[in-house]
Design an enzyme around this catalytic site. Structure first.
Site, PDB file in Angstrom:
ATOM      1  N   LYS A  88       0.815  -1.226   0.000  1.00 51.73           N
ATOM      2  CA  LYS A  88       0.000   0.000   0.000  1.00 51.73           C
ATOM      3  C   LYS A  88       0.844   1.269   0.000  1.00 51.73           C
ATOM      4  O   LYS A  88       0.409   2.293  -0.506  1.00 51.73           O
ATOM      5  CB  LYS A  88      -0.949  -0.004   1.195  1.00 51.73           C
ATOM      6  CG  LYS A  88      -2.123  -0.950   0.956  1.00 51.73           C
ATOM      7  CD  LYS A  88      -3.333  -0.622   1.771  1.00 51.73           C
ATOM      8  CE  LYS A  88      -4.491  -1.464   1.254  1.00 51.73           C
ATOM      9  NZ  LYS A  88      -5.488  -1.743   2.263  1.00 51.73           N
TER      10      LYS A  88
ATOM     11  N   LYS B  73      -4.648 -10.566  -7.952  1.00 51.38           N
ATOM     12  CA  LYS B  73      -5.856 -10.763  -7.145  1.00 51.38           C
ATOM     13  C   LYS B  73      -6.955  -9.766  -7.545  1.00 51.38           C
ATOM     14  O   LYS B  73      -6.675  -8.605  -7.843  1.00 51.38           O
ATOM     15  CB  LYS B  73      -5.493 -10.548  -5.667  1.00 51.38           C
ATOM     16  CG  LYS B  73      -6.628 -10.800  -4.710  1.00 51.38           C
ATOM     17  CD  LYS B  73      -6.174 -10.545  -3.274  1.00 51.38           C
ATOM     18  CE  LYS B  73      -7.330 -10.377  -2.338  1.00 51.38           C
ATOM     19  NZ  LYS B  73      -7.745  -9.014  -2.063  1.00 51.38           N
TER      20      LYS B  73
ATOM     21  N   LYS C 242     -11.486  -4.935  -4.898  1.00 52.87           N
ATOM     22  CA  LYS C 242     -12.634  -4.045  -5.087  1.00 52.87           C
ATOM     23  C   LYS C 242     -12.215  -2.631  -5.459  1.00 52.87           C
ATOM     24  O   LYS C 242     -12.983  -1.893  -6.036  1.00 52.87           O
ATOM     25  CB  LYS C 242     -13.532  -4.046  -3.847  1.00 52.87           C
ATOM     26  CG  LYS C 242     -12.980  -3.379  -2.616  1.00 52.87           C
ATOM     27  CD  LYS C 242     -13.999  -3.424  -1.485  1.00 52.87           C
ATOM     28  CE  LYS C 242     -13.308  -3.108  -0.159  1.00 52.87           C
ATOM     29  NZ  LYS C 242     -14.104  -3.428   1.004  1.00 52.87           N
TER      30      LYS C 242
END
Ligand code: TRP
Length: 333
Positions: A113, A196, A199
């Site tokens: 992140k 992966k 969302k």
């Protein structure tokens, strides 16, 4: 026999994907009758990335409506809002004092992140696994259903719990184990099946959302990446055929048919035909969820009542447990 405890949570930060359903929610549905389940809407986690109360509120109700639509039964399990139980934060502070910065710095999710250094990194993002550990350890949790990306956080939870137990020579915390879906713990992106499904992907064509419309689903599946094997074969092979394997995993999970059986049934049909059958099945599946979703999302009173009932039940347990923990450590004399 005493039922064992399950704790699991989802952050209300956006629309849920088919990955959430297959990887986590399906386990919730299955386990809710045999275990003492704590299913938490982790809204405090959402503040790490969202600073808008209206947005978070909407996501909370949306997540709760999804839970009800897929068959989570509030009469059988404890459904509650994390921010309703302040004891999570009481434990969170304590666990902060027993966790090392180096341990948090090593978390893969954190490292990924912060790769995008265009934003200032808030401490919440670094400390987020400790809040997760607090969620889990507050309830004498035996099992935690999670997706693949959360395994490292459960391992850290175990380390912290063991560390404290050892230090005080007492089993203050139950050591949790994770539960992971055999094939579905990692659903992949449609156009890039080596990555992966997430969302928050900027390319929405990579993601199947539970609330996607029929035409969007059709477009996304038709354009999903397969492979160039000729003649085409519908086979599960994660390395050589990641695209088809991913569709097979999704198909298998929404229809509850084994991958083996699907391979036998569809082996020699074209990818185009397979995709068409798949689109049909996926639409039927999502239609059933969405029909219920649009019923529940309008029933604000009912949704509030469910959260209040959960809060009252869980609050008592959390209070008792945090008192015990604070007592053991010596914060309460
Ligand atoms: N971090 C989890 C996720 O992003 C959500 C979560 C918060 C969680 N607290 C938890 C999951 C405790 C399992 C147990 O998916």
């Amino acid at each position: 026999m005493i039922k064992k405890n399950i704790f699991s949570a989802i952050q209300p930060t956006g629309n849920l994907t088919i990955g959430h359903y297959i990887g986590v929610l399906k386990i919730w549905i299955k386990k809710q009758y045999k275990y003492n389940c704590f299913f938490c809407i982790a809204d405090l986690h959402s503040w790490i990335s969202i600073k808008n109360k209206k947005k978070i509120k909407n996501y909370i109700y949306s997540l709760l409506s999804i839970m009800l639509s897929i068959g989570i039964n509030p009469k059988k399990c404890n459904i509650f809002l994390q921010s309703d139980i302040i004891e999570h934060i009481k434990l969170y502070w304590l666990l902060n004092c027993y966790t090392y910065v180096g341990e948090l710095n090593r978390m893969t999710q954190f490292k990924n992140k912060i790769k995008n250094k265009n934003f200032k990194i808030n401490c919440g993002l670094l400390n987020y696994p400790i809040l997760m550990s607090s969620d889990i350890l507050l309830y004498n949790t035996n099992y935690v259903p999670i997706g693949y990306d959360q395994i490292q956080h459960i391992e850290l939870t175990k380390i912290i719990a063991n560390r404290i137990n050892k230090l005080y020579n007492k089993n203050i915390f139950t050591i949790p184990n994770y539960i992971i879906s055999k094939y579905g713990s990692k659903i992949m992106s449609l156009c890039n099946p080596n990555k992966k499904m997430s969302k928050s992907d900027i390319n929405k064509n990579n993601v199947i959302y539970l609330l996607d419309k029929f035409n969007d689903i059709k477009y996304k599946i038709i354009n999903s990446l397969t492979d160039s094997q000729f003649p085409s074969k519908i086979l599960y092979d994660k390395i050589k055929k990641p695209g088809i394997s991913n569709l097979l995993v999704i198909f298998s999970n929404i229809k509850n048919i084994s991958i083996n059986k699907l391979e036998k049934k569809f082996l020699n049909i074209s990818y185009k035909n397979f995709k068409n059958i798949f689109i049909n099945e996926l639409n039927n599946f999502l239609y059933n969820i969405q029909k219920k979703y649009f019923y529940f999302i309008k029933k604000k009173k009912l949704l509030k009542k469910i959260l209040l009932k959960g809060k009252l039940k869980v609050k008592k347990i959390a209070k008792k447990n945090i008192n015990y923990i604070y007592n053991c450590i010596g914060i309460i004399k």
